[in-house]
Design an enzyme around this catalytic site. Structure first.
Site, PDB file in Angstrom:
ATOM      1  N   ARG A 185      35.065   5.423 -25.781  1.00  0.00           N
ATOM      2  CA  ARG A 185      35.658   4.110 -26.058  1.00  0.00           C
ATOM      3  C   ARG A 185      34.708   2.950 -25.819  1.00  0.00           C
ATOM      4  O   ARG A 185      34.921   1.853 -26.326  1.00  0.00           O
ATOM      5  CB  ARG A 185      36.967   3.976 -25.279  1.00  0.00           C
ATOM      6  CG  ARG A 185      38.045   4.889 -25.859  1.00  0.00           C
ATOM      7  CD  ARG A 185      39.229   5.035 -24.943  1.00  0.00           C
ATOM      8  NE  ARG A 185      39.221   6.286 -24.203  1.00  0.00           N
ATOM      9  CZ  ARG A 185      39.917   6.517 -23.108  1.00  0.00           C
ATOM     10  NH1 ARG A 185      40.655   5.564 -22.591  1.00  0.00           N
ATOM     11  NH2 ARG A 185      39.868   7.695 -22.503  1.00  0.00           N
ATOM     12  N   GLU A 214      39.123  10.651 -13.072  1.00  0.00           N
ATOM     13  CA  GLU A 214      40.498  10.679 -12.549  1.00  0.00           C
ATOM     14  C   GLU A 214      41.109  12.045 -12.847  1.00  0.00           C
ATOM     15  O   GLU A 214      41.930  12.554 -12.120  1.00  0.00           O
ATOM     16  CB  GLU A 214      41.319   9.565 -13.219  1.00  0.00           C
ATOM     17  CG  GLU A 214      42.678   9.332 -12.614  1.00  0.00           C
ATOM     18  CD  GLU A 214      43.503   8.330 -13.435  1.00  0.00           C
ATOM     19  OE1 GLU A 214      43.003   7.819 -14.460  1.00  0.00           O
ATOM     20  OE2 GLU A 214      44.656   8.088 -13.049  1.00  0.00           O
TER      21      GLU A 214
HETATM   22  O1  LIG Z   1      36.365   5.228 -13.955  1.00  0.00           O
HETATM   23  P1  LIG Z   1      36.497   6.661 -14.312  1.00  0.00           P
HETATM   24  O2  LIG Z   1      37.383   7.429 -13.356  1.00  0.00           O
HETATM   25  O3  LIG Z   1      35.171   7.343 -14.481  1.00  0.00           O
HETATM   26  O4  LIG Z   1      37.254   6.752 -15.698  1.00  0.00           O
HETATM   27  C1  LIG Z   1      37.017   5.894 -16.785  1.00  0.00           C
HETATM   28  C2  LIG Z   1      36.560   6.653 -18.005  1.00  0.00           C
HETATM   29  O5  LIG Z   1      37.598   7.562 -18.427  1.00  0.00           O
HETATM   30  C3  LIG Z   1      37.837   7.349 -19.811  1.00  0.00           C
HETATM   31  O6  LIG Z   1      37.030   8.118 -20.619  1.00  0.00           O
HETATM   32  P2  LIG Z   1      37.207   9.693 -20.764  1.00  0.00           P
HETATM   33  O7  LIG Z   1      36.324  10.369 -19.758  1.00  0.00           O
HETATM   34  O8  LIG Z   1      38.653  10.025 -20.717  1.00  0.00           O
HETATM   35  O9  LIG Z   1      36.541  10.002 -22.158  1.00  0.00           O
HETATM   36  P3  LIG Z   1      36.928   9.617 -23.670  1.00  0.00           P
HETATM   37  O10 LIG Z   1      36.721   8.133 -23.802  1.00  0.00           O
HETATM   38  O11 LIG Z   1      35.918  10.396 -24.434  1.00  0.00           O
HETATM   39  O12 LIG Z   1      38.344  10.030 -23.916  1.00  0.00           O
HETATM   40  C4  LIG Z   1      37.520   5.890 -20.010  1.00  0.00           C
HETATM   41  O13 LIG Z   1      37.280   5.575 -21.371  1.00  0.00           O
HETATM   42  C5  LIG Z   1      36.322   5.698 -19.147  1.00  0.00           C
HETATM   43  O14 LIG Z   1      35.127   6.047 -19.817  1.00  0.00           O
HETATM   44  N1  LIG Z   2      44.765   6.014 -16.872  1.00  0.00           N
HETATM   45  C1  LIG Z   2      43.813   6.037 -17.820  1.00  0.00           C
HETATM   46  N2  LIG Z   2      44.064   5.566 -19.057  1.00  0.00           N
HETATM   47  C2  LIG Z   2      43.100   5.602 -20.009  1.00  0.00           C
HETATM   48  N3  LIG Z   2      41.874   6.098 -19.797  1.00  0.00           N
HETATM   49  C3  LIG Z   2      41.589   6.560 -18.568  1.00  0.00           C
HETATM   50  N4  LIG Z   2      40.470   7.081 -18.043  1.00  0.00           N
HETATM   51  C4  LIG Z   2      40.715   7.407 -16.772  1.00  0.00           C
HETATM   52  N5  LIG Z   2      41.963   7.107 -16.423  1.00  0.00           N
HETATM   53  C5  LIG Z   2      42.536   6.565 -17.544  1.00  0.00           C
END
Ligand SMILES: O=P(O)(O)OC[C@H]1O[C@H](OP(=O)(O)OP(=O)(O)O)[C@H](O)[C@@H]1O
Ligand SMILES: Nc1ncnc2[nH]cnc12
Length: 259
Positions: free
Chosen positions: A146, A183
């Site tokens: 994202r 998370e």
């Molecule tokens: O602060 P944190 O605990 O590290 O979490 C935040 C990250 O989690 C989500 O990405 P995700 O890893 O779900 O990947 P995606 O965007 O490919 O779905 C979000 O877009 C951040 O990059």
């Molecule tokens: N609660 C949440 N919603 C969307 N993206 C996330 N990445 C980690 N935690 C998330």
């Protein structure tokens, strides 16, 4: 609470539901029930279907949808966004929350609904551009996936290069990599060797900070090759997960906070 959009004739209450689907909007869920259309006189079913719409507002799936607030003045201490800026409340209300995704207990902040609102999307980019345009930033680093949505328009507007930080085994050239915890799991990000130069000034962009693991990994990658990370920028912060603390002294600029 539920409301039925149209009065339902008695004959339809006795019919069997042939299909059902859900759609989400803000903090409400719409259930679309499709009933076979039966001729009351002949009792014969038509091939057409009648749709009944139920709208549920409030708690979904047993879990309360948390209130998302425009960032308070206290949280904005390190930013220059005016909390009364109506762009912030538009951005906040365009983000949808999906409970129990991708697994039970996670309140997923879904920015795809922000992208559907061109004004909210533009406001989001503008707020970041206003903050970084005069800060001599050479590099906007975006974290997959994202961060790839918000990073490139910011980079173009401020005249910086965009550097993708990708999930493992996606980049074709030589990479350096860094592991991190999430998370909901663990992951790794990679960056091309040579994409950035020592002494360059970078902003790391992502949609959201939760535990801060992803941003910490991105900062580490850049600092390992001598880049100065000026700040991290996210649309959403989940303050309860204390990601900001994990970043230590590193500045974090966010637009909305979800409690
Ligand atoms: O602060 P944190 O605990 O590290 O979490 C935040 C990250 O989690 C989500 O990405 P995700 O890893 O779900 O990947 P995606 O965007 O490919 O779905 C979000 O877009 C951040 O990059
Ligand atoms: N609660 C949440 N919603 C969307 N993206 C996330 N990445 C980690 N935690 C998330």
């Amino acid at each position: 609470m539920s409301t039925v959009s149209k009065p339902v004739p008695h004959k339809f209450l006795e019919a069997r539901i042939v299909s059902q689907r859900y759609s989400y909007s803000g903090n409400s869920v719409k259930s679309h029930f499709f009933l076979p259309y039966t001729n009351a006189t002949t009792g014969r079913r038509s091939s057409s279907r009648r749709e009944i719409l139920l709208i549920y507002r409030g708690p979904i799936g047993g879990a309360a949808v948390p209130e998302r607030k425009p960032l308070s003045v206290v949280h904005m201490a390190s930013s220059n966004v005016d909390n009364k800026d109506d762009r912030i409340s538009r951005i906040s209300s365009s983000i949808r929350v999906i409970p129990d995704f991708p697994k039970p207990g996670i309140m997923f902040q879904d920015i795809t609904t922000l992208l559907l609102d061109p004004k909210a999307f533009k406001d989001t980019i503008d707020l970041f551009v206003e903050r970084y345009k005069d800060k001599n930033i050479n590099v906007v680093a975006g974290v997959e996936a994202r961060g790839f949505i918000f990073g490139p328009p910011i980079a173009l507007a401020i005249g910086a290069k965009f550097v993708p930080m990708r999930k493992p085994k996606k980049l074709p050239g030589e990479v350096i990599s860094e592991e991190y915890s999430l998370e909901y799991g663990t992951d790794k990000i990679e960056m091309h060797v040579g994409a950035v130069q020592p002494g360059e000034r970078a902003v790391v962009v992502d949609d959201l900070i939760a535990t801060g693991g992803t941003l910490t990994a991105a900062i580490n990658l850049l600092e390992r090759v001598g880049v100065e990370v000026v700040e991290c920028a996210c649309v959403i912060e989940l303050p309860e997960l204390k990601g900001r603390d994990r970043l230590g002294e590193k500045q974090l600029f966010v637009l909305v906070s979800s409690t």
